[in-house]
Scaffold this motif. Sequence first.
Motif, mmCIF file in Angstrom:
data_model
loop_
_atom_site.group_PDB
_atom_site.id
_atom_site.type_symbol
_atom_site.label_atom_id
_atom_site.label_comp_id
_atom_site.label_asym_id
_atom_site.label_seq_id
_atom_site.Cartn_x
_atom_site.Cartn_y
_atom_site.Cartn_z
ATOM 1 N N ARG A 30 0.819 -1.188 0.000
ATOM 2 C CA ARG A 30 0.000 0.000 0.000
ATOM 3 C C ARG A 30 0.865 1.255 0.000
ATOM 4 O O ARG A 30 0.644 2.186 -0.741
ATOM 5 C CB ARG A 30 -0.925 -0.030 1.222
ATOM 6 C CG ARG A 30 -2.136 0.805 1.046
ATOM 7 C CD ARG A 30 -3.239 0.430 2.013
ATOM 8 N NE ARG A 30 -2.703 -0.055 3.267
ATOM 9 C CZ ARG A 30 -3.438 -0.670 4.186
ATOM 10 N NH1 ARG A 30 -4.709 -0.879 3.981
ATOM 11 N NH2 ARG A 30 -2.903 -1.086 5.309
ATOM 12 N N SER A 31 1.906 1.230 0.861
ATOM 13 C CA SER A 31 2.803 2.388 0.911
ATOM 14 C C SER A 31 3.516 2.576 -0.413
ATOM 15 O O SER A 31 3.642 3.684 -0.924
ATOM 16 C CB SER A 31 3.845 2.217 2.016
ATOM 17 O OG SER A 31 3.216 2.043 3.233
ATOM 18 N N ALA A 32 3.987 1.460 -0.972
ATOM 19 C CA ALA A 32 4.752 1.554 -2.215
ATOM 20 C C ALA A 32 3.901 2.146 -3.331
ATOM 21 O O ALA A 32 4.339 3.032 -4.058
ATOM 22 C CB ALA A 32 5.260 0.176 -2.615
ATOM 23 N N PHE A 33 2.647 1.659 -3.429
ATOM 24 C CA PHE A 33 1.794 2.177 -4.496
ATOM 25 C C PHE A 33 1.381 3.611 -4.232
ATOM 26 O O PHE A 33 1.015 4.341 -5.135
ATOM 27 C CB PHE A 33 0.550 1.299 -4.669
ATOM 28 C CG PHE A 33 0.868 -0.040 -5.250
ATOM 29 C CD1 PHE A 33 1.744 -0.133 -6.317
ATOM 30 C CD2 PHE A 33 0.321 -1.199 -4.735
ATOM 31 C CE1 PHE A 33 2.058 -1.367 -6.872
ATOM 32 C CE2 PHE A 33 0.637 -2.426 -5.276
ATOM 33 C CZ PHE A 33 1.509 -2.516 -6.339
ATOM 34 N N TYR A 34 1.432 3.964 -2.957
ATOM 35 C CA TYR A 34 1.026 5.321 -2.650
ATOM 36 C C TYR A 34 2.147 6.329 -2.867
ATOM 37 O O TYR A 34 1.893 7.510 -3.078
ATOM 38 C CB TYR A 34 0.496 5.414 -1.214
ATOM 39 C CG TYR A 34 -0.400 6.588 -1.060
ATOM 40 C CD1 TYR A 34 -1.692 6.547 -1.553
ATOM 41 C CD2 TYR A 34 0.062 7.775 -0.515
ATOM 42 C CE1 TYR A 34 -2.510 7.641 -1.482
ATOM 43 C CE2 TYR A 34 -0.753 8.880 -0.439
ATOM 44 C CZ TYR A 34 -2.036 8.807 -0.925
ATOM 45 O OH TYR A 34 -2.841 9.892 -0.870
ATOM 46 N N LEU A 35 3.386 5.844 -2.816
ATOM 47 C CA LEU A 35 4.542 6.743 -2.926
ATOM 48 C C LEU A 35 4.451 7.763 -4.067
ATOM 49 O O LEU A 35 4.683 8.952 -3.850
ATOM 50 C CB LEU A 35 5.815 5.922 -3.072
ATOM 51 C CG LEU A 35 6.677 5.845 -1.819
ATOM 52 C CD1 LEU A 35 7.828 4.881 -2.052
ATOM 53 C CD2 LEU A 35 7.220 7.206 -1.444
ATOM 54 N N PRO A 36 4.124 7.321 -5.291
ATOM 55 C CA PRO A 36 4.062 8.317 -6.378
ATOM 56 C C PRO A 36 3.092 9.448 -6.081
ATOM 57 O O PRO A 36 3.359 10.595 -6.436
ATOM 58 C CB PRO A 36 3.593 7.495 -7.574
ATOM 59 C CG PRO A 36 4.049 6.130 -7.273
ATOM 60 C CD PRO A 36 3.914 5.961 -5.796
ATOM 61 N N SER A 37 1.987 9.154 -5.411
ATOM 62 C CA SER A 37 1.040 10.223 -5.087
ATOM 63 C C SER A 37 1.652 11.207 -4.102
ATOM 64 O O SER A 37 1.295 12.369 -4.073
ATOM 65 C CB SER A 37 -0.232 9.665 -4.461
ATOM 66 O OG SER A 37 -0.752 8.656 -5.266
ATOM 67 N N LEU A 38 2.548 10.699 -3.270
ATOM 68 C CA LEU A 38 3.194 11.587 -2.315
ATOM 69 C C LEU A 38 4.100 12.560 -3.044
ATOM 70 O O LEU A 38 4.170 13.733 -2.735
ATOM 71 C CB LEU A 38 4.037 10.796 -1.312
ATOM 72 C CG LEU A 38 3.299 9.785 -0.451
ATOM 73 C CD1 LEU A 38 4.252 9.132 0.522
ATOM 74 C CD2 LEU A 38 2.194 10.476 0.311
ATOM 75 N N LEU A 39 4.806 12.022 -4.022
ATOM 76 C CA LEU A 39 5.740 12.861 -4.771
ATOM 77 C C LEU A 39 4.947 13.769 -5.690
ATOM 78 O O LEU A 39 5.287 14.932 -5.881
ATOM 79 C CB LEU A 39 6.667 11.964 -5.587
ATOM 80 C CG LEU A 39 7.858 12.666 -6.207
ATOM 81 C CD1 LEU A 39 8.769 13.177 -5.116
ATOM 82 C CD2 LEU A 39 8.608 11.702 -7.098
ATOM 83 N N TRP A 50 -0.019 7.036 -12.841
ATOM 84 C CA TRP A 50 1.049 6.695 -11.889
ATOM 85 C C TRP A 50 0.637 7.021 -10.452
ATOM 86 O O TRP A 50 1.036 6.353 -9.507
ATOM 87 C CB TRP A 50 2.305 7.478 -12.284
ATOM 88 C CG TRP A 50 3.574 7.069 -11.591
ATOM 89 C CD1 TRP A 50 4.071 5.793 -11.466
ATOM 90 C CD2 TRP A 50 4.516 7.934 -10.951
ATOM 91 N NE1 TRP A 50 5.266 5.824 -10.798
ATOM 92 C CE2 TRP A 50 5.564 7.117 -10.461
ATOM 93 C CE3 TRP A 50 4.584 9.304 -10.741
ATOM 94 C CZ2 TRP A 50 6.657 7.638 -9.790
ATOM 95 C CZ3 TRP A 50 5.688 9.822 -10.084
ATOM 96 C CH2 TRP A 50 6.711 8.997 -9.613
#
Lengths: 293, 430, 297
Positions: free
Chosen positions: C107-116, C167
Amino acid sequence: MTTATLETTRRSARAAVRRRGRRDLLKHLGLGAFVLLMLYPLIWMIVSSFKPDHLILTEPGLIPSEMTFDNFAEGWNALNRPFSVFFANSLIVTVGAIVGNLFSCSLTAFALARLEFRMRKVYLAITLVSVMLPMHVLVIPQYIFFSQLDLVNTYYPLLIPKFLATDAFFVYLMVQFIRTIPRDLDRAAWIDGSGPFRTFWYVILPLMRPALVTTTIFTFIWTWNDFFVPLIYLTSPKMFTVPVALNSMVDSETQSGVGMLFAMSLLSLLPVLIFFAVAQKQLIRGIATTGLK
Amino acid sequence: MSGLDRRGFLKLAAAGALGAGLTACGGGSEGGAGGLSLRYAWWGNNIRQQNYMKALKEFTTQNKDIQVEPEFAEYSAFQERMTTQMAARDVADIFWIASPQVLTYHKSKLYRRLDDIPTLDLSGYSKADLDSFKLGGELNTMPFGIFVPVIRYNETWAKEDGVELPAVDTDWDAWAAFLVDYTRNNPGKRKGMAYEPDADLPFESWLRQRGEQLWTEDGRAGFTVDSTRAWFDWWDKLLKAGAVLTLSEQEGMSPDWALVGKKVLAKVGNSNHIIDDAKMFPDQRFKLRPTPVAAGAQAGHPFLYFPRMAIYQGIDDEKVQAAGKLVNYNTNNVAMLKTVGLTMGAPVNPKVFEQSKDFAGQDEKEMLAVVQAAREAERKPRFEAPPGTSTWRTAMARVAEEIALGRVNTADGSKRFLDEVQAGIERTRK
Amino acid sequence: MSRVSRLHRQGGAAHVFLIPWWLGLVLVTAVPLVASLYLSFTDYNILSTPEFNGLENFRRMFQDEYFWAAVKVTVIYVLVSIPLQLGFALLLALILDRGLRGLAFYRSAFYLPSLLGTSVAVAILWRQIFGDDGLIDRALSVFGLELGSWLQNPSLSLSTLIVLNVWTFGSPMVIFLAGLRQIPEELYEAAKVDGAGIVRQFTSVTIPLLTPIIFFNLILQTIGAFQTFTQAHVVSGGTGGPANSTLFYTLYIYQQGFTNFDMGYASALAWVLMIAIGLVTAVHFVLSKYWVFYGDD
C-alpha cells in the motif's frame, strides 16, 4: 468433537494454507515486479541524490560510478538556515490543517448526511459546487481579504479556511461515508434519547474513523505538498514551508543544484511516507476494533 | 472506539489550534525591536538568495536603525506572488522588476520617483545615463546591472577541435556557415548552438541592425513581419542544416543550460549568464563575443539592457530615506557587489564598474569587457516593453516551436507573432 | 415525536453543526466567487479598476484558438486518464484487500508516487524517462523506433501526462481500500452460506456495496482532472507546449490571469470551466440513480 475429526480439519486447513501460500507467492511476484516498475523513477532519484551534480544528467544508469553525501550536506544548508526550519514550518501548517479539517468537515458532514432540515439538498449542492471552483480565480479576492486583515506572512491564511470546512472534498468524502453507515445505529441512539450532538459524538464519529483517517492522510499530504498558496502568503524565507523552500533552490532558467533538489525532495518525502506508514496501520486497527457490527 | 480516542482527538484539536496560532503570531517580521523595517523583494536561485541575504545583513549591521524583511522566490514564482500583491496593493517597499513588466507597472503607478531622495546618490551618473534610465521622462526605476546580447562559446572545445572562429565583426551568415561547418566536422558530434530564436536580446540586436526597434517610444511594436521572418529563417536554416539542436535534443524551447551545455559549442544569450552557467562546467573555459553584425548595419544599433529595481509608490513616508539608502547600497556601493557578485550584470555606476574589475573572476572579467565595448559604442535609445506585452516572449517561443515542428512556415508564424503582440497592446490601450 | 417538531429540532442542531461551514462559505468561498463572477464581465488587468464590458470576454473565447486547444487537451485527458486511473486503483485495491501478507508495504509503495505527485523534481524525473535518450527512448530504439523526446512530440506529450496521472493511482486506491473495509464481513459469510462463489460474491456483494465509493472517486477524480494544473505546469514549464499539446484549461486560465494580467478574461474562462464541470457532475448524478446503491435509501 472427536480427535479424528479435529485431525482432519487441521489437515485440510494446512492444505488450504499451502494452496494459499502458493497463490500468494505468485501474487507477490507479480506485485513485486509491478512495484519495481512503479517506483523506478523514485529509485533513480534516490540513486541520483548520492551522485555528484555533473553525473546526474550525464550518467543515466542506476549504478553510480561515484558516491557522495554532498547533496544532502549542501542542500540542508543551501538557504541560509538549516532545512529543519522549513520542516518545522511545514509541520505547523500541516498539523493545523489536519485538526481544522477533522473538526470542521466532520461536523458539517454529519449535519448534511444525517440531520433533516430545510434546504439540505441545496447545501449539499453548494458543497459540491465549491469542489468545482478553479482555485486561481479565487486566489486574488482571498488574498485581498487576508491582506486587509493584515495576515499576510502569517500561517493564518493557510489555516483559517481549514477550520471553516472549505475543503469541500473532505466534507463530501465524509458525507459519502456516513451514508454507508446503517441508519439503524443512530435510530437506536435516537430511541435511547440521544440528541444530535450525542449521536454524532458517540455513534457516528467513532464509526467514521476510516473516513477520518483518510481525511488526515490526504490533508497531511496535500498540505505538506501544497506550493501555490504558501508561496503567495508566506513572503519571508524564514516562514517558508518545504515546497516553497525547495522551489527557491532551483533556478527555472538553469538547472543547477539538481542533486540538492533531489536530496531535499527525498528528505521532504520522508515525513509523509512515515506518516502514511503509521496512519495506515491505524486505519487497519481502527477497522479491526470497531468493526461494523 | 475507546473514550481515549475521542478525548485525544479533542486534545489534539486544541493543542494544534493553539500551537499553530502562537507560531503564526510570532512569525511577523524578520526584525522587531525598534527602527524601520523595509521589505525587499528579489528573485533567483539558492546561491543568489544566499548572497543577497548576506549582503542585506551587512547593510543592516551598518545601519542599525533599519531592518530588512527579505521576500525571495524563484523567477516565475516571484512574478506570481508579485501579481497577487499588486492586486491587493501590498507590494514590497523595494522590488526587482521582471523585464516584460517594466512599463506595465509604470502604467499602474507602482513606482515612486527617485530623484527627490537625498539618501540615493545620483552624482556618479552622467546626464545622458540618467536620461536613459527614465520612463516617461521620470526617474522612477533604478538600473542595477547591464546586460548586452552575446554569443557565448566554449573555448576549451574550440581549441580541442582546432576550429578558428570567424572575426568578431563577422555577419550573421558567416557565423551560420561556421556553425554548419563545425557541426559537420567536429569529432565530438557536437552541434553549433541550441535552437533559441526566442532569445530576446539577440533578437533585439538583429532588429536594431536592420534599423528597426523591438519597442517604440510611443509604446508600439517597432518591428516588421519581414525582419522577424528573416530572423526565423536564419534559425530555420540552421535547424534544417542540423547545425543547431532539435527541440527533442534540447527538450523544448528555452532549454536548460545543464542539459545543452554538453551538446553545443556556442549559444546566444545575455552577457550576465556566463557567471552562473560557466560554474556548471568547471573544466571548460567560456568566452563571450558580441552577436554578429549584419553587413550595412545601422549606426547606433548596440544597446544596453538594464535590470531595474524600484521603490513602491505606496511606501510609508518615514521609510523613504531608509529605502533610498538601501537602493543606494545596491547600486552605488562596491561592497554590495563584492558579496553578491555580478550575476545581475555589469555595474551601472561607472565608478563601481571600474572598482568591480579588482575583484572580478575570469568569467566576470569576460562579461565586463563585452559590456564595456557596448557602453563605449554609439547607441540609439532603447525603449521598454509596453503594457499588454508581458507574454511576448511566450508568444515568440510558441511560434518558434511550431516552425521547428513544421506546423507553420516562417512567414505565417512571423505574422501571427506580430499580430498577437499588437492585439495585446491594443487591448490595454482601449 | 411528531415529524414536524423533530425536523424543527434537528434543523436547530444542524445550524449549530454548520456554523464553521457557513463562516467558510461566506468569508472564504462566496465572496471571492461572486467577485470572480463580476470580474468575468469586466476588463480587469489587476492594476486598474475593473471596467464592465458585458459579454465581450465570452465572445472572445469563441475566436480564441488557444481556448479551443485547451478545451481539446482537457477533454481528451479527462476521457482517457480517468478510466485508466480508476481501473488501476480498483484492480489493485481488490488484489490487496484480502489477507495478503505485506499489505502495508504494497500500500505504501503504491502510494509513494502520489506523495511525490506534483513536486518540482517530477519535471526532471519525467524528462529522464520520456526525454530524448531517456529510458523509453532507449528501450524503443532497441526495436528500431526512434521517437526522440516524447515530451517534445506534440502527438505524444499529452500521453506522458496521462501516464503521470495513472502513476498516482494510489490516492483513489486508498479510498477504494477504505471502502472495501466498510463492507461487513457478514455479507460475505451470508453469500457463502447461500453458495455464492468468488465471482458471485464479487458481483453481488463487493461491487454493489462499493458503488458509492466508485461514484465518489469518479466524481472527484473527474473534477480533479478538469482542474489539472500543477502536473502540466511542472512538466511543460508552464508553457503548455509543445504546440499547445499540453495546454490544460486551468494552465490557460493561469497564463491569462497571472502572466498576461487579464484577470477579467481569466475569470470568464474559469466560470465556463465551472459550468462545464457542473454539467458533467450533474449528468453523473442523474446516471448514478441507475447504478449507485446506498444502504440507507
